[in-house]
Design an enzyme around this catalytic site. Structure first.
Site, PDB file in Angstrom:
ATOM      1  N   GLU A 130      33.606  35.308  46.092  1.00 35.56           N
ATOM      2  CA  GLU A 130      33.994  34.322  45.079  1.00 35.56           C
ATOM      3  C   GLU A 130      35.082  33.397  45.626  1.00 35.56           C
ATOM      4  O   GLU A 130      35.041  32.181  45.459  1.00 35.56           O
ATOM      5  CB  GLU A 130      34.482  35.033  43.805  1.00 35.56           C
ATOM      6  CG  GLU A 130      34.853  34.070  42.686  1.00 35.56           C
ATOM      7  CD  GLU A 130      35.261  34.756  41.385  1.00 35.56           C
ATOM      8  OE1 GLU A 130      35.230  36.004  41.335  1.00 35.56           O
ATOM      9  OE2 GLU A 130      35.598  34.043  40.426  1.00 35.56           O
TER      10      GLU A 130
ATOM     11  N   GLU B 284      39.466  42.506  35.988  1.00 32.18           N
ATOM     12  CA  GLU B 284      38.505  41.864  35.082  1.00 32.18           C
ATOM     13  C   GLU B 284      37.065  42.124  35.559  1.00 32.18           C
ATOM     14  O   GLU B 284      36.185  42.482  34.774  1.00 32.18           O
ATOM     15  CB  GLU B 284      38.803  40.367  35.008  1.00 32.18           C
ATOM     16  CG  GLU B 284      37.839  39.572  34.139  1.00 32.18           C
ATOM     17  CD  GLU B 284      37.302  38.364  34.873  1.00 32.18           C
ATOM     18  OE1 GLU B 284      36.077  38.362  35.155  1.00 32.18           O
ATOM     19  OE2 GLU B 284      38.073  37.427  35.171  1.00 32.18           O
ATOM     20  N   HIS B 285      36.813  41.970  36.861  1.00 30.84           N
ATOM     21  CA  HIS B 285      35.469  42.258  37.387  1.00 30.84           C
ATOM     22  C   HIS B 285      35.087  43.723  37.169  1.00 30.84           C
ATOM     23  O   HIS B 285      33.966  44.043  36.793  1.00 30.84           O
ATOM     24  CB  HIS B 285      35.426  41.952  38.891  1.00 30.84           C
ATOM     25  CG  HIS B 285      35.110  40.529  39.209  1.00 30.84           C
ATOM     26  ND1 HIS B 285      34.071  40.168  40.029  1.00 30.84           N
ATOM     27  CD2 HIS B 285      35.682  39.373  38.800  1.00 30.84           C
ATOM     28  CE1 HIS B 285      34.033  38.842  40.136  1.00 30.84           C
ATOM     29  NE2 HIS B 285      35.005  38.334  39.400  1.00 30.84           N
TER      30      HIS B 285
ATOM     31  N   HIS C 208      42.526  39.604  38.274  1.00 36.31           N
ATOM     32  CA  HIS C 208      41.136  39.135  38.283  1.00 36.31           C
ATOM     33  C   HIS C 208      40.184  40.234  38.761  1.00 36.31           C
ATOM     34  O   HIS C 208      39.075  40.385  38.252  1.00 36.31           O
ATOM     35  CB  HIS C 208      41.057  37.890  39.182  1.00 36.31           C
ATOM     36  CG  HIS C 208      39.664  37.432  39.474  1.00 36.31           C
ATOM     37  ND1 HIS C 208      39.066  37.612  40.696  1.00 36.31           N
ATOM     38  CD2 HIS C 208      38.750  36.810  38.689  1.00 36.31           C
ATOM     39  CE1 HIS C 208      37.846  37.102  40.661  1.00 36.31           C
ATOM     40  NE2 HIS C 208      37.621  36.619  39.463  1.00 36.31           N
TER      41      HIS C 208
END
Lengths: 437, 449
Positions: free
Chosen positions: B148, B71-72, B68
């Site tokens: 997040e 991905e950022h 993840h």
């Protein structure tokens, strides 16, 4: 490769579709109800959306939550079908109905297969016109609503927005959660629910959007059939709400590692001559789907939040200029300072030509892509009518956005953005912020 | 009404969906990149998606959250673009873009006017190999993913409970590790970790391009060959071999107490088979089983009995995840009415399951659900973007085009006997995890507003 990319971006300016490619028909039913339709025969179903203007603000002060509970009961038995039989009948047709309650409107959405549309319409008509409000259904849904109220009372985002509304709107219906309170919902009688039904669902204040596999003539008949038994006359709505909140910070203690901040001040009316300038300004400041000032300054440069946005609230009775984000308890004070600094910078210096151009390219390019699918289109058509926007708006909207100049943005920023008036409700255990400072 | 309560509790219902088999064309580039085109000319728009066959379950031990995180970081600078420029160019062309990470896949997408497709491919191809992991950007973005996690997980008792349930259900498979990552490991994720993960997995022979909208397969082929074609395949792409589950032989219990819990509930979870290439019949039966037991609305068995007839439940439902690379979960949830204990709520679930196993399926209910599944094919065609997403997801789960196209027929062919066989095999004395999400026994001071 930077150069080719930028060239491509500018080439876009000329090639973008200037308007949506949809054709909206303005239909008046034999019974006199106006509806907007986008006829599209490619998929054998129709999506309908009914917005009954008024919503939870029509609740009597002693019956808060009545409209919300009433809407939750429409699918719990109608005509000669009890709740179970009604649900099974809808399921058996693979129709989909939803009955939602909002502050300014209640909304009925439906999708119906072409192959059984008439039968599905009978069921929808029954839910809207002849709901049963059986006592066992009332008690069951009342228990669900009480659970929602309890859950909201422990949800930091819900607490933040509710606290903001309580502080901002005094005795106006906007100050109260549309679900009501545990006490008010416990006290609601069947008569309160019948009263809410009579007030919220009328032919006198409904707008209709439709899209899909249906002709204008068929749609007119369908609408009359579904709404036929409702009263024509709509009760008066409450007057405008004064925005009573002044600048400052309100802290609500909540056990969480992160604080939710909900903030804002009074906004701008939909019919204000500077509305489109404010619309573009908000896109630059904190609009979604876009690398806004707030996202760039608070998230990307400083890592203070996962997401932050601002929005022009077009609540019918009190427009707002609002925003929200979450930050760890030790960072939220710093994030608030950055928000205030951005507010002040835009108010004083306006935006740059580059920011204006980028926002307008995004807004005009994105707009036609929204008309994507029957359900979405039906919703957009109903929302436009509820705002009393003319049917040619879809064609002209991008021109209105493009007409906004740098000077317009400077003027509206100085008028609309008032950093000293910003009030932050912070729910969590923020460090270095004390309640009421 | 029910769905609003479900949302308030963080228990969203799984919609019954059969992917519409529309106008789909598949081909491969010479470098191994798979391409799927779904034509739909209703709007002058296109959805451009690149899916990588890698997700959180492929992470190295100790680096939870790295999939993840990468991905950022894919939105930062490349050798040709400045940090943030990707999204800026998309927006300047009137499009929107985003990305998502699951245990089994990582996907990037843009939705934009159809004549911008080449530009999207140009930029997406650029960042496939030329993303730059800058130490300063990495440090700032690590702070963003920690925020997040704080927002989505640490701020929600229900989300923390779900995380604990998964960690308990999976004894060995990395499905038990949260996608966002465990906080202590996220804090240590480094620039080098990101670089290594990207180098291993981000290659055309590990990617699936899905383009849906107002395009032709010929146009897509030409543009894809131009932009993605020149990128060489990785000769050392690893197989996706994850640790697998040993037999589950012991029941386990999770008790999680949090003062933010408004409505306590019980969750029962167990391992279940999923759709496999060439073998989807059992998963299809389980999809219909979950729907009969506890699908949307109050007609399901759990809702009808516990919510309506006995008034012992505020909300009761069943969930089944039919589409994942490795065996996943089947779960039952019951939120009792105030005054009933979680022990009673747990017993209620098993009592209804036992009744179901002995009494069988209501024929009318079965017929309604079959009709709904058929109708979902019609409704699903309304969202090209939704179709693109479903195809991408199913392909990264290892299913082939033939599997995906035959799925509606396989669902339609399920008989009541198939469902009962699947139910007996899944639910007769299953080894399971039972979780109680609770409020503190002695109520703390009321949360003041």
């Amino acid at each position: 490769m930077i150069k080719p990319l930028i060239v491509a971006a500018f080439a876009a300016l000329f090639a973008l579709p200037a308007t949506a490619t949809i054709e909206i028909e303005d239909v008046t039913s034999p019974g006199g109800i106006s509806a907007w339709l986008v006829e599209d025969r490619s998929i054998p179903f129709v999506a309908l959306e009914f917005w009954f203007i008024g919503g939870a603000t029509l609740d009597a002060p002693e019956a808060r939550g009545a409209t919300h509970l009433m809407m939750g009961l429409l699918e719990e038995g109608a005509g000669d079908l009890n709740a179970q039989d009604y649900a099974a009948a809808v399921e058996g047709l693979a129709a989909g109905f939803s009955f939602e309650s909002y502050r300014d409107a209640v909304v009925v959405s439906a999708r119906m297969l072409s192959q059984n549309r008439d039968t599905a319409a009978d069921l929808l008509r029954a839910a809207i016109s002849t709901p049963r409000f059986d006592q066992d259904a009332i008690e069951r849904v009342r228990a669900q609503v009480l659970a929602i109220i309890q859950s909201n009372a422990r949800d930091p985002e819900e607490i933040a927005a509710a606290t903001f509304n309580t502080l901002a709107y005094g005795d106006h219906p906007y100050a109260f959660a549309q679900e009501g309170t545990a006490e008010s919902v416990a006290a609601l009688s069947r008569d309160d629910i019948l009263t809410a039904h009579r007030a919220a669902l009328t032919r006198g204040r409904v707008v209709v959007g439709a899209a899909g596999d249906i002709s204008a003539a068929e749609l007119g008949q369908l609408i009359d059939h579904i709404l036929g038994d409702l009263p024509a006359e709509a009760p008066p709505r409450p007057g405008p709400a004064d925005f009573a909140l002044t600048g400052g910070i309100t802290v609500v203690d909540f056990p969480s590692p992160q604080s939710v901040a909900f903030f804002g001040h009074a906004g701008i009316e939909r019919d204000d001559p500077d509305f489109f300038a404010a619309f573009v300004l908000n896109q630059i400041l904190g609009g979604s789907g876009f690398r806004s000032r707030l996202m760039s300054e608070v998230r990307e440069k400083r890592g203070l939040t996962y997401g932050i946005g601002s929005f022009l609230s077009l609540a019918d009775l009190s427009p707002g200029m609002l925003g929200q984000f979450s930050s760890s308890n030790d960072l939220v004070g710093q994030a608030i300072d950055v928000v205030k600094a951005q507010w002040a910078d835009l108010a004083t210096n306006g935006v740059t030509q580059e920011e204006r151009d980028a926002a307008i390219r995004y807004m005009t390019g994105e707009y036609p892509l929204r008309f994507d699918g029957n359900a979405t289109i039906a919703g957009i058509l109903a929302a436009m009518q509820s705002d009393e926007i003319p049917v040619d708006y879809v064609t002209n909207r991008n021109a209105y956005v493009e007409a906004v100049t740098l000077e317009d943005l400077r003027r509206v920023a100085a008028r609309l953005l008032r950093p000293d008036d910003l009030h932050f409700v912070v729910v969590g255990q923020p460090e270095g912020l004390s309640p009421g400072n | 009404m029910l769905h609003r309560l479900a949302l308030a509790l963080g228990l969203t219902l799984t919609p019954v969906m059969a992917p519409a088999a529309g106008d789909v064309v598949e081909f491969f580039l010479d470098n191994g990149m798979q391409v799927v085109v779904i034509a739909d000319d209703r709007a002058p728009a296109v959805t451009h998606m690149v899916w990588y066959r890698v997700g959180a379950a492929d992470e190295p031990p100790g680096q939870s959250g790295i999939a993840h995180f990468v991905e950022h970081l894919m939105f930062k600078a490349t050798d040709d673009m400045a940090s943030g420029e990707f999204s800026k160019v998309v927006a300047a062309n009137g499009g929107s873009d985003n990305a998502f990470t699951s245990w089994d896949y990582t996907g990037y997408f843009q939705r934009i006017a159809a004549d911008r497709l080449g530009l999207m491919m140009q930029m997406e191809a650029d960042r496939m190999r030329d993303i730059i992991f800058d130490p300063v950007e990495v440090a700032t973005e690590r702070s963003v993913i920690l925020e997040e996690r704080a927002q989505r997980t640490d701020s929600s008792a229900g989300a923390l409970f779900n995380e604990q349930m998964r960690a308990t259900l999976f004894l060995n498979h990395p499905y038990g590790v949260p996608i966002i990552g465990w906080r202590h490991e996220m804090e240590a994720l480094s620039r080098d970790d990101a670089q290594a993960f990207h180098d291993m997995w981000y290659h055309p022979n590990n990617a699936i391009l899905v383009v849906a909208g107002d395009v032709t397969a010929e146009d897509v082929r030409a543009l894809a060959e131009e932009h993605y074609g020149p990128i060489p395949a990785s000769p050392s792409l690893p197989a996706r071999a994850r640790p697998t589950e040993p037999p589950h032989i012991a029941n386990r219990r999770v008790s999680f107490t949090d003062e933010r819990v408004a409505n306590p509930y019980v969750s029962i979870q167990m391992l279940a088979p999923v759709r496999e290439p060439g073998n989807q019949a059992e998963a299809a039966a389980l999809v219909i089983l979950a729907e009969l037991l506890g699908g949307g609305g109050q007609t399901s068995l759990l809702a009808r009995r516990l919510q309506v007839e006995e008034e012992r439940s505020l909300f009761a439902a069943a969930y089944y995840d039919s589409t994942s690379l490795d065996p996943s979960g089947f779960s039952l949830v019951n939120v009792p009415v105030p005054g009933l204990s979680l022990e009673e709520a747990e017993a209620d679930l098993w009592r209804i399951i036992d009744d179901f196993l002995s009494q069988g399926i209501d024929a009318d209910h079965f017929a309604r659900i079959k009709f709904q599944i058929a109708a979902s094919e019609i409704y699903e065609e309304d969202s090209t973007q939704g179709l693109a997403r479903r195809w991408g997801m199913e392909l990264t789960m290892g299913l082939g085009i033939a599997d995906i196209e035959s799925w509606p027929d396989i669902l339609a062919a399920v008989t009541p006997e198939d469902v009962m066989n699947a139910a007996r095999s899944l639910l007769t004395d299953p080894v399971h995890v039972t979780g109680h999400l609770m409020r503190p026994a002695v109520a703390n001071a009321e949360i003041s507003q």
